[in-house]
Design a protein around this motif. Sequence first.
Motif, PDB file in Angstrom:
ATOM      1  N   ASP A  86       6.080   8.193   0.305  1.00 46.13           N
ATOM      2  CA  ASP A  86       6.860   7.065  -0.210  1.00 46.13           C
ATOM      3  C   ASP A  86       8.118   7.519  -0.944  1.00 46.13           C
ATOM      4  OD1 ASP A  86       4.849   5.053   0.531  1.00 46.13           O
ATOM      5  OD2 ASP A  86       3.624   5.995  -1.030  1.00 46.13           O
ATOM      6  N   VAL A  87       7.993   8.618  -1.699  1.00 49.54           N
ATOM      7  CA  VAL A  87       9.108   9.090  -2.530  1.00 49.54           C
ATOM      8  C   VAL A  87       9.107  10.609  -2.564  1.00 49.54           C
ATOM      9  CG1 VAL A  87       9.171   7.065  -4.056  1.00 49.54           C
ATOM     10  CG2 VAL A  87       7.624   8.961  -4.579  1.00 49.54           C
TER      11      VAL A  87
ATOM     12  N   ASN B 183       1.725   0.443  -2.232  1.00 48.42           N
ATOM     13  CA  ASN B 183       2.801   1.301  -2.739  1.00 48.42           C
ATOM     14  C   ASN B 183       4.189   0.786  -2.412  1.00 48.42           C
ATOM     15  OD1 ASN B 183       0.856   2.997  -3.767  1.00 48.42           O
ATOM     16  ND2 ASN B 183       0.941   4.450  -2.058  1.00 48.42           N
ATOM     17  N   LYS B 184       4.268  -0.245  -1.591  1.00 47.84           N
ATOM     18  CA  LYS B 184       5.568  -0.834  -1.256  1.00 47.84           C
ATOM     19  C   LYS B 184       5.840  -2.104  -2.069  1.00 47.84           C
ATOM     20  CE  LYS B 184       5.764   0.989   3.456  1.00 47.84           C
ATOM     21  NZ  LYS B 184       6.788   1.976   3.099  1.00 47.84           N
TER      22      LYS B 184
ATOM     23  N   ARG C  90      -1.818  -0.378   0.989  1.00 46.72           N
ATOM     24  CA  ARG C  90      -2.063   1.062   0.814  1.00 46.72           C
ATOM     25  C   ARG C  90      -1.838   1.447  -0.639  1.00 46.72           C
ATOM     26  NH1 ARG C  90       1.235   5.429   1.066  1.00 46.72           N
ATOM     27  NH2 ARG C  90       2.961   4.143   1.803  1.00 46.72           N
TER      28      ARG C  90
ATOM     29  N   GLN D  65       3.913   2.477  -9.220  1.00 47.53           N
ATOM     30  CA  GLN D  65       4.437   3.799  -9.557  1.00 47.53           C
ATOM     31  C   GLN D  65       3.392   4.635 -10.289  1.00 47.53           C
ATOM     32  OE1 GLN D  65       7.342   3.903  -7.958  1.00 47.53           O
ATOM     33  NE2 GLN D  65       6.946   1.698  -7.750  1.00 47.53           N
TER      34      GLN D  65
ATOM     35  N   VAL E 160       2.483   5.612  -5.884  1.00 47.37           N
ATOM     36  CA  VAL E 160       3.287   6.004  -4.722  1.00 47.37           C
ATOM     37  C   VAL E 160       3.088   7.488  -4.429  1.00 47.37           C
ATOM     38  CG1 VAL E 160       5.012   4.199  -4.997  1.00 47.37           C
ATOM     39  CG2 VAL E 160       5.294   6.346  -6.230  1.00 47.37           C
ATOM     40  N   THR E 161       3.032   7.818  -3.146  1.00 47.17           N
ATOM     41  CA  THR E 161       2.661   9.167  -2.713  1.00 47.17           C
ATOM     42  C   THR E 161       3.898  10.032  -2.504  1.00 47.17           C
ATOM     43  OG1 THR E 161       0.738   8.232  -1.588  1.00 47.17           O
ATOM     44  CG2 THR E 161       1.365  10.491  -1.004  1.00 47.17           C
TER      45      THR E 161
ATOM     46  N   LYS F  43       9.416  10.334  -7.900  1.00 50.48           N
ATOM     47  CA  LYS F  43       8.120   9.929  -8.449  1.00 50.48           C
ATOM     48  C   LYS F  43       8.132  10.000  -9.970  1.00 50.48           C
ATOM     49  CE  LYS F  43       3.525   9.447  -8.765  1.00 50.48           C
ATOM     50  NZ  LYS F  43       2.783   8.227  -8.438  1.00 50.48           N
TER      51      LYS F  43
END
Length: 492
Positions: free
Chosen positions: A232-233, A315-316, A221, A62, A227-228, A238
């Motif tokens: 991603d969110v 990021n996952k 990634r 995060q 996280v992007t 975020k």
Amino acid sequence: MVTHNNNEGLYIEQGVHPPHFDKTLDDDGRPKRTGTALTASAHIITAVIGSGVLSLAWAIAQLGWAVGPAVLVAFSLITYMTSTMLADGYRSPDPVTGKRNYTYMEVVRANLGGRKVQLCGLAQYVNLVGVSIGYTITASISMVAVKRSNCFHKNGHHVKCNTSNNPYMIIFGCIQILLSQIPNFHELSWLSIVAAIMSFAYSTIGLALSIAKVVGDGIGRTSLTGVTVGVDVTASDKVWRCFQALGDIAFAYAYSNVLVEIQDQILQKKKLIEDTLKSSPPENKVMKKASLVGVSTTSLFYILCGCVGYAAFGNKAPGNFLTGFGFYEPFWLVDFANVCIAVHLVGAYQVFTQPVFGFVESWARKHWPENKFITREHPIVIPFGSGIYYLNWFRLVWRTAYVIVTAILAMLFPFFNDFLGLLGSLSFWPLTVFFPIELHISQAKVPKFSTKWIALKTLSYSCLVVSLIAAAGSIQGLVGSVKKYKPFQAQN
């Protein structure tokens, strides 16, 4: 020439023989403490390396490479610094020769007094109860992970293998009911050493699996900012996730709420014969050494697990990084790691609940000293010459009820990441930062508005802001989880 303890008059007033009359007693007339820097370090590692390590890869995901590792280092430095301040408060007014304070609340009462005593007690015991619930959740997740990995291995990865956490929470609770009948905190040293070994084991396995995943699949990634947004969110998610990540990291370092109780078990040998028997190092020095060993060891593991875990999953990254290795493969190694987590939390649960037990039982004895249900100890001879166990009916009923209630609450709110983040945010500022700094200012007589005073106050209020935004993120996550949750439903 025999040198009498300076507090001899105090012992006589209290109707207690001074320790030099009885070698089985310590300098305060209580049974001899048998703790050492080793056992204190084990207690600290047991208390610190807990379920918090499992969420660090998610937290770094995060925050990203730029902020995540820096936050981990900052929390470790703050925790160590304030733990040394709290260690000095164990005796007062002098940190070496002063009167012992047996609990965190007594430390605050002796050095600060006023409303701060009640605020300390509220913060400490609410957090300790919360940790009991959190550890019940985490232990059940680990036990469920073992069953699911075996199910996948036996029946194939196409099978859902849905499993409810509730039976495993009940099993964990039954184990804790038995262990909670151990009367005294210092008798748990063996359990803490076993738990500390377990924490090293599963942290090392998680680290090794992450490294293997990086070697086999390459780095996931990742990015400097985590996280992007838009990929991603959402932008709001975020922000909330970053706040919650701070709470997860704060929870990972939380052990100040049991530090005083751990320190009270350190062996303190007093001079009985002048120039013949030398005293051991004062408790505060031993505790500072134990804190350095404990915090530095756990920080190393945290940074490695968090950063390597993020590299592996990117990021996952999952909330619990030991559940992110495909379908729990290699199943036998993941099984072993999860068993280690469960065993570790069996011990950690006791480290955090014994202060709660002791507080309630002391309060009850003080208010109803004539009540035999509360005060009478019934000796029971343990077979095969193992000694005598003293059964107390109040202890049996109260501790059993406590374990049952915490297990039921864990069944009702089994939200791993959100719950840990909320606990961390609520306990970090008051227990890890505010009270230790106020104790140090009072005990060291730091001049008001001096450079040191301003620096300490700035640190304290900065950490308050961090705790507030972490709490906001965790509450938002909890609200979202509750909306989607169906009680007592099997895990997917």
